[in-house]
Design a protein around this motif. Structure first.
Motif, PDB file in Angstrom:
ATOM      1  N   VAL A  55       0.858  -1.192   0.000  1.00 34.02           N
ATOM      2  CA  VAL A  55       0.000   0.000   0.000  1.00 34.02           C
ATOM      3  C   VAL A  55       0.892   1.239   0.000  1.00 34.02           C
ATOM      4  O   VAL A  55       1.882   1.298   0.718  1.00 34.02           O
ATOM      5  CB  VAL A  55      -0.917   0.024   1.246  1.00 34.02           C
ATOM      6  CG1 VAL A  55      -1.841   1.234   1.213  1.00 34.02           C
ATOM      7  CG2 VAL A  55      -1.712  -1.270   1.349  1.00 34.02           C
ATOM      8  N   GLU A  56       0.528   2.245  -0.797  1.00 32.74           N
ATOM      9  CA  GLU A  56       1.324   3.479  -0.867  1.00 32.74           C
ATOM     10  C   GLU A  56       0.433   4.679  -0.570  1.00 32.74           C
ATOM     11  O   GLU A  56      -0.053   5.363  -1.475  1.00 32.74           O
ATOM     12  CB  GLU A  56       1.977   3.620  -2.247  1.00 32.74           C
ATOM     13  CG  GLU A  56       2.982   2.522  -2.573  1.00 32.74           C
ATOM     14  CD  GLU A  56       3.670   2.740  -3.898  1.00 32.74           C
ATOM     15  OE1 GLU A  56       3.581   3.865  -4.430  1.00 32.74           O
ATOM     16  OE2 GLU A  56       4.279   1.782  -4.404  1.00 32.74           O
ATOM     17  N   LEU A  57       0.207   4.925   0.703  1.00 31.56           N
ATOM     18  CA  LEU A  57      -0.582   6.083   1.114  1.00 31.56           C
ATOM     19  C   LEU A  57       0.341   7.259   1.384  1.00 31.56           C
ATOM     20  O   LEU A  57       1.340   7.118   2.088  1.00 31.56           O
ATOM     21  CB  LEU A  57      -1.372   5.756   2.383  1.00 31.56           C
ATOM     22  CG  LEU A  57      -2.526   4.773   2.222  1.00 31.56           C
ATOM     23  CD1 LEU A  57      -3.113   4.416   3.583  1.00 31.56           C
ATOM     24  CD2 LEU A  57      -3.605   5.350   1.322  1.00 31.56           C
ATOM     25  N   PRO A  58       0.028   8.434   0.845  1.00 35.36           N
ATOM     26  CA  PRO A  58       0.870   9.605   1.117  1.00 35.36           C
ATOM     27  C   PRO A  58       0.693  10.076   2.558  1.00 35.36           C
ATOM     28  O   PRO A  58      -0.322   9.811   3.205  1.00 35.36           O
ATOM     29  CB  PRO A  58       0.336  10.648   0.126  1.00 35.36           C
ATOM     30  CG  PRO A  58      -1.083  10.251  -0.108  1.00 35.36           C
ATOM     31  CD  PRO A  58      -1.102   8.739  -0.038  1.00 35.36           C
ATOM     32  N   THR A  59       1.712  10.780   3.052  1.00 39.22           N
ATOM     33  CA  THR A  59       1.622  11.292   4.418  1.00 39.22           C
ATOM     34  C   THR A  59       0.763  12.535   4.505  1.00 39.22           C
ATOM     35  O   THR A  59       0.221  12.849   5.565  1.00 39.22           O
ATOM     36  CB  THR A  59       3.030  11.611   4.953  1.00 39.22           C
ATOM     37  OG1 THR A  59       3.675  12.516   4.056  1.00 39.22           O
ATOM     38  CG2 THR A  59       3.858  10.347   5.071  1.00 39.22           C
ATOM     39  N   ALA A  60       0.628  13.274   3.410  1.00 40.89           N
ATOM     40  CA  ALA A  60      -0.193  14.488   3.410  1.00 40.89           C
ATOM     41  C   ALA A  60      -1.665  14.111   3.229  1.00 40.89           C
ATOM     42  O   ALA A  60      -2.043  13.494   2.232  1.00 40.89           O
ATOM     43  CB  ALA A  60       0.247  15.430   2.305  1.00 40.89           C
ATOM     44  N   LEU A  61      -2.490  14.466   4.219  1.00 40.39           N
ATOM     45  CA  LEU A  61      -3.909  14.151   4.158  1.00 40.39           C
ATOM     46  C   LEU A  61      -4.664  15.202   3.362  1.00 40.39           C
ATOM     47  O   LEU A  61      -4.265  16.358   3.292  1.00 40.39           O
ATOM     48  CB  LEU A  61      -4.488  14.044   5.565  1.00 40.39           C
ATOM     49  CG  LEU A  61      -3.826  13.043   6.501  1.00 40.39           C
ATOM     50  CD1 LEU A  61      -4.600  12.972   7.814  1.00 40.39           C
ATOM     51  CD2 LEU A  61      -3.734  11.666   5.880  1.00 40.39           C
ATOM     52  N   SER A  62      -5.796  14.785   2.807  1.00 43.64           N
ATOM     53  CA  SER A  62      -6.609  15.700   2.008  1.00 43.64           C
ATOM     54  C   SER A  62      -8.072  15.326   2.176  1.00 43.64           C
ATOM     55  O   SER A  62      -8.417  14.150   2.276  1.00 43.64           O
ATOM     56  CB  SER A  62      -6.225  15.608   0.531  1.00 43.64           C
ATOM     57  OG  SER A  62      -7.145  16.318  -0.267  1.00 43.64           O
TER      58      SER A  62
END
Length: 201
Positions: A55-62
């Motif tokens: 899984v490749e979730l970015p650290t910056a939330l949106s």
């Protein structure tokens, strides 16, 4: 090895085992395979393995995530929501836990609520316990219940043979049983409570 299920009349809990590290050459899969082989002997859990290396979730939330992020969330969010309990298997990086795990946690909220969480940690001399203590604070903010007993592997690389078998399994087997027993108790208690009254989170 005695890691069998205490007497229970309830249906099995869905237990999601989260492998937190996504580093190349990580030691986590060795520990995960060890634990899953133990937990599979239990009749009170149905196991689901979630590997953050996939899984490749970015650290910056949106609030309006891009399609690529939504695709990654689709790999894990339904599985977290479906779980009754969790085991988080984490290394310790710089006295804390991996960014991949923090991203997974922060991209979700309701999926963690009113569910129990157990920890397996590994590392050098600390055995990853500093990562676990930080995770307890994070999951408390998300209304999750962390169980007391953990499984930790100090200087983990020297504890397993080249086939992934623990060289002296009596103590970690006992620790895993204690943690799973507590997860089972809390999982059943919380599932029953939520069936009567929705959690007021």
């Amino acid at each position: 090895m005695d890691i069998t299920t205490p007497h229970t009349t309830t249906s099995p809990l869905k237990l999601a085992v989260i492998l937190a590290s996504n580093r190349e050459g990580r030691f986590g899969p060795v520990v995960a395979d060890w634990f899953l082989s133990r937990a599979a002997q239990r009749e009170d859990f149905i196991l689901e393995s979630i590997d953050l290396g996939d899984v490749e979730l970015p650290t910056a939330l949106s609030y309006n995530p891009r399609p690529a992020v939504l695709a990654e969330l689709a790999k894990v969010s339904p599985r977290l929501a479906d779980a009754d309990a969790f085991v988080v298997l984490t290394p310790e990086y710089n006295h804390s836990f991996p960014a991949s795990l923090k991203s997974l946690i922060d991209w979700h909220f309701h999926e963690w609520q009113a569910k129990p969480i157990g920890f397996i940690s590994y590392g050098g001399i600390s055995g990853g316990l500093r990562a676990v203590e930080q995770l307890r604070q994070v999951f408390a903010e998300l209304h999750a219940v962390t169980v007391r007993d953990t499984v930790s592997f100090h200087n983990a690389g020297g504890l397993f043979d080249d086939k992934g078998q623990h060289k002296d399994p009596a103590a970690p087997d006992a620790a895993a049983k204690a943690m799973l027993d507590q997860l089972g108790w809390w999982g059943n208690a919380l599932r029953a409570a939520k069936s009567r009254t929705p959690y007021a989170g």
